[in-house]
Design a protein around this motif. Structure first.
Motif, mmCIF file in Angstrom:
data_model
loop_
_atom_site.group_PDB
_atom_site.id
_atom_site.type_symbol
_atom_site.label_atom_id
_atom_site.label_comp_id
_atom_site.label_asym_id
_atom_site.label_seq_id
_atom_site.Cartn_x
_atom_site.Cartn_y
_atom_site.Cartn_z
ATOM 1 N N ASN A 1 11.832 -4.233 -0.434
ATOM 2 C CA ASN A 1 12.464 -5.441 0.103
ATOM 3 C C ASN A 1 11.491 -6.276 0.925
ATOM 4 O OD1 ASN A 1 15.099 -5.208 -0.949
ATOM 5 N ND2 ASN A 1 15.632 -3.689 0.579
ATOM 6 N N LEU A 2 10.659 -5.622 1.743
ATOM 7 C CA LEU A 2 9.670 -6.363 2.532
ATOM 8 C C LEU A 2 8.633 -7.025 1.629
ATOM 9 C CD1 LEU A 2 9.057 -3.907 5.523
ATOM 10 C CD2 LEU A 2 10.271 -6.096 5.585
ATOM 11 N N LEU A 3 8.217 -6.316 0.577
ATOM 12 C CA LEU A 3 7.276 -6.910 -0.371
ATOM 13 C C LEU A 3 7.910 -8.084 -1.104
ATOM 14 C CD1 LEU A 3 4.543 -6.870 -1.809
ATOM 15 C CD2 LEU A 3 5.492 -5.194 -3.420
ATOM 16 N N GLY A 4 9.186 -7.954 -1.474
ATOM 17 C CA GLY A 4 9.879 -9.055 -2.128
ATOM 18 C C GLY A 4 9.985 -10.282 -1.230
ATOM 19 N N ASP A 5 10.283 -10.064 0.066
ATOM 20 C CA ASP A 5 10.322 -11.186 1.007
ATOM 21 C C ASP A 5 8.955 -11.833 1.157
ATOM 22 O OD1 ASP A 5 13.006 -10.837 1.432
ATOM 23 O OD2 ASP A 5 12.762 -9.625 3.253
ATOM 24 N N GLY A 6 7.908 -10.999 1.197
ATOM 25 C CA GLY A 6 6.556 -11.537 1.300
ATOM 26 C C GLY A 6 6.164 -12.343 0.077
ATOM 27 N N LEU B 1 18.608 2.510 -5.386
ATOM 28 C CA LEU B 1 19.756 2.861 -4.545
ATOM 29 C C LEU B 1 20.963 3.240 -5.397
ATOM 30 C CD1 LEU B 1 19.717 0.287 -1.600
ATOM 31 C CD2 LEU B 1 19.393 2.757 -1.475
ATOM 32 N N SER B 2 21.228 2.481 -6.452
ATOM 33 C CA SER B 2 22.385 2.766 -7.313
ATOM 34 C C SER B 2 22.220 4.114 -8.013
ATOM 35 C CB SER B 2 22.562 1.655 -8.345
ATOM 36 O OG SER B 2 22.828 0.416 -7.720
ATOM 37 N N GLU B 3 21.019 4.369 -8.527
ATOM 38 C CA GLU B 3 20.778 5.658 -9.189
ATOM 39 C C GLU B 3 20.921 6.803 -8.199
ATOM 40 O OE1 GLU B 3 18.773 9.208 -9.842
ATOM 41 O OE2 GLU B 3 17.756 7.660 -8.649
ATOM 42 N N SER B 4 20.409 6.616 -6.975
ATOM 43 C CA SER B 4 20.507 7.667 -5.967
ATOM 44 C C SER B 4 21.962 7.941 -5.599
ATOM 45 C CB SER B 4 19.711 7.270 -4.718
ATOM 46 O OG SER B 4 18.342 7.092 -5.023
ATOM 47 N N PHE C 1 0.830 -1.214 0.000
ATOM 48 C CA PHE C 1 0.000 0.000 0.000
ATOM 49 C C PHE C 1 0.862 1.261 0.000
ATOM 50 C CE2 PHE C 1 -3.322 -2.873 1.949
ATOM 51 C CZ PHE C 1 -4.123 -2.871 0.825
ATOM 52 N N PHE C 2 2.009 1.208 0.692
ATOM 53 C CA PHE C 2 2.898 2.376 0.688
ATOM 54 C C PHE C 2 3.466 2.607 -0.708
ATOM 55 C CE2 PHE C 2 7.192 4.170 0.957
ATOM 56 C CZ PHE C 2 6.916 5.367 1.583
ATOM 57 N N LEU C 3 3.843 1.540 -1.394
ATOM 58 C CA LEU C 3 4.380 1.682 -2.746
ATOM 59 C C LEU C 3 3.322 2.204 -3.718
ATOM 60 C CD1 LEU C 3 6.543 -1.559 -2.953
ATOM 61 C CD2 LEU C 3 7.353 0.800 -2.738
ATOM 62 N N ILE C 4 2.086 1.748 -3.552
ATOM 63 C CA ILE C 4 0.999 2.280 -4.382
ATOM 64 C C ILE C 4 0.838 3.779 -4.129
ATOM 65 C CG2 ILE C 4 -1.494 2.225 -4.781
ATOM 66 C CD1 ILE C 4 -1.381 -0.798 -4.195
ATOM 67 N N PHE C 5 0.914 4.167 -2.858
ATOM 68 C CA PHE C 5 0.831 5.582 -2.503
ATOM 69 C C PHE C 5 1.970 6.379 -3.133
ATOM 70 C CE2 PHE C 5 2.524 8.850 0.399
ATOM 71 C CZ PHE C 5 1.496 9.780 0.320
ATOM 72 N N MET C 6 3.190 5.815 -3.124
ATOM 73 C CA MET C 6 4.336 6.517 -3.701
ATOM 74 C C MET C 6 4.175 6.687 -5.205
ATOM 75 S SD MET C 6 6.328 7.627 -1.453
ATOM 76 C CE MET C 6 7.409 8.259 -2.737
ATOM 77 N N PHE C 7 3.641 5.661 -5.871
ATOM 78 C CA PHE C 7 3.423 5.777 -7.309
ATOM 79 C C PHE C 7 2.382 6.845 -7.614
ATOM 80 C CE2 PHE C 7 5.736 1.818 -7.755
ATOM 81 C CZ PHE C 7 6.296 1.934 -9.013
ATOM 82 N N LEU D 1 14.368 10.246 3.440
ATOM 83 C CA LEU D 1 13.344 9.358 4.009
ATOM 84 C C LEU D 1 12.580 8.627 2.904
ATOM 85 C CD1 LEU D 1 11.885 11.531 6.923
ATOM 86 C CD2 LEU D 1 13.171 9.392 7.127
ATOM 87 N N THR D 2 12.347 9.309 1.787
ATOM 88 C CA THR D 2 11.623 8.672 0.683
ATOM 89 C C THR D 2 12.410 7.500 0.123
ATOM 90 O OG1 THR D 2 10.626 10.809 0.122
ATOM 91 C CG2 THR D 2 10.526 9.077 -1.538
ATOM 92 N N ILE D 3 13.710 7.697 -0.081
ATOM 93 C CA ILE D 3 14.552 6.594 -0.558
ATOM 94 C C ILE D 3 14.532 5.442 0.437
ATOM 95 C CG2 ILE D 3 16.922 5.893 -1.091
ATOM 96 C CD1 ILE D 3 17.404 8.765 -2.068
ATOM 97 N N PHE D 4 14.723 5.762 1.725
ATOM 98 C CA PHE D 4 14.780 4.731 2.759
ATOM 99 C C PHE D 4 13.478 3.934 2.827
ATOM 100 C CE2 PHE D 4 13.784 3.624 7.201
ATOM 101 C CZ PHE D 4 14.793 2.702 7.441
ATOM 102 N N LEU D 5 12.345 4.624 2.902
ATOM 103 C CA LEU D 5 11.058 3.940 3.048
ATOM 104 C C LEU D 5 10.688 3.161 1.787
ATOM 105 C CD1 LEU D 5 9.006 6.708 4.903
ATOM 106 C CD2 LEU D 5 9.953 4.610 5.878
ATOM 107 N N THR D 6 11.014 3.709 0.617
ATOM 108 C CA THR D 6 10.687 3.010 -0.630
ATOM 109 C C THR D 6 11.493 1.736 -0.762
ATOM 110 O OG1 THR D 6 10.146 5.106 -1.712
ATOM 111 C CG2 THR D 6 10.588 3.220 -3.136
#
Length: 307
Positions: free
Chosen positions: A291-296, A237-240, A41-47, A281-286
């Motif tokens: 990663n959490l979604l990938g683990d799930g 992360l690499s682009e940032s 849901f956070f990623l949907i919000f970011m998009f 914070l945006t980079i960190f949370l995204t």
């Protein structure tokens, strides 16, 4: 004494129980993982914030107003203004478009290259496998970030325009990312090609192209889906990092990395946290959410995790 009624009445066929599809089962297991769902849901919000939000902003991206430079957050500028009087929130949303687009595009490109070469390598084996895997080993033996820094420095030396650097960075990240994926897909293909359904394709006389693209690669989709989410996080992360060092996306085109680089002196770091904290914070949370979604997704797609 009453006789027991038959479970199935005469003349009636037993009702067929329709088993849920793989994707429905995956969603049900994923839905039980609260961290993964919050991340989704956070990623949907970011998009939505990045791709829809700028259309509702009253400020123009690159319009400068020195009279309102370095203003703290207020009712008119929710995240304050930067050194040139530009609205930080508007630039943060537009930077999200750039960073997420680069992450997604490089992921799709690396998935396409890695899945194709890995499938070819695992299916044909022999000399084809040897050549592709040795090429992957050579690329994997070179540290990714130093290689990106060298390529980014070359782009800066050649003064490549900002609009073209975006596409070159996507290609650079995909070149670094495909070898590991190719090795994973190759391992899956080596296992799948010994399965009974592949023996059936031999009996049916299907072409190699049909075997690879219609039977083998579709069976690696769960693996590709998990790796894809993690590749997006790595690409962001690499682009940032490249943009923060001035070797990636360059101003005036905003990205989360070069927004943090804008606050590169002590006064901005100490006195104006609204310049670097929102993109940081945006980079960190995204990245954490991806990663959490990938683990799930990995747990939901793993047959051993079925309940």
């Amino acid at each position: 004494m009453e006789t027991a009624k038959p479970l199935i009445q005469k003349g009636k066929k037993p009702a067929k129980v329709k088993s849920p599809s793989l994707w429905k089962q995956t969603y049900r297991r994923l839905n039980k993982n609260k961290l993964a769902m919050v991340s989704l849901f956070f990623l949907i919000f970011m998009f939505l914030l990045s791709f829809v939000g700028p259309h509702f902003s009253p400020y123009i991206l690159d319009r400068t107003d020195i009279a309102y430079s370095n203003q703290p957050p207020s009712a008119s500028h929710w995240l304050g203004t930067d050194n040139y009087g530009r609205d930080v929130l508007t630039r943060l949303m537009m930077a999200g478009q750039i960073s997420l687009t680069i992450g997604l595009a490089s992921m799709f490109l690396s998935i396409a290259i890695g899945a194709f070469l890995g499938a070819i390598s695992g299916f044909y084996r022999g000399v084809v496998d040897l050549v592709i895997m040795r090429l992957a080993d050579i690329l994997m033996s070179i540290p990714g970030l130093p290689l990106l820094l060298i390529m980014g420095a070359i782009l800066s030396e050649w003064k490549v325009p900002s609009e073209y650097r975006l596409y070159i960075i996507m290609i650079m990240l995909s070149v670094v990312g495909w070898p590991a994926l190719a090795r994973l897909v190759r391992g899956q293909i080596l296992s799948l090609r010994e399965q009974p359904f592949m023996q059936a394709t031999e009996v049916l006389g299907l072409s190699d192209r049909r075997k690879i693209f219609h039977h083998l690669i579709p069976n690696t989709l769960p693996l590709l889906l998990v790796v894809a989410t993690l590749n997006v996080a790595g690409s962001i992360l690499s682009e940032s990092a490249l943009s923060f060092l001035g070797l990636g996306v360059v101003p005036p085109t905003p990205s989360w990395g070069n927004m943090m680089d804008a606050a590169n002196n002590y006064m901005d770091f100490r006195k104006r946290p609204w310049l670097w904290m929102p993109p940081g914070l945006t980079i960190f949370l995204t990245v954490v959410s991806i990663n959490l979604l990938g683990d799930g997704l990995r747990d939901a797609l793993d047959p051993k995790m079925k309940r």
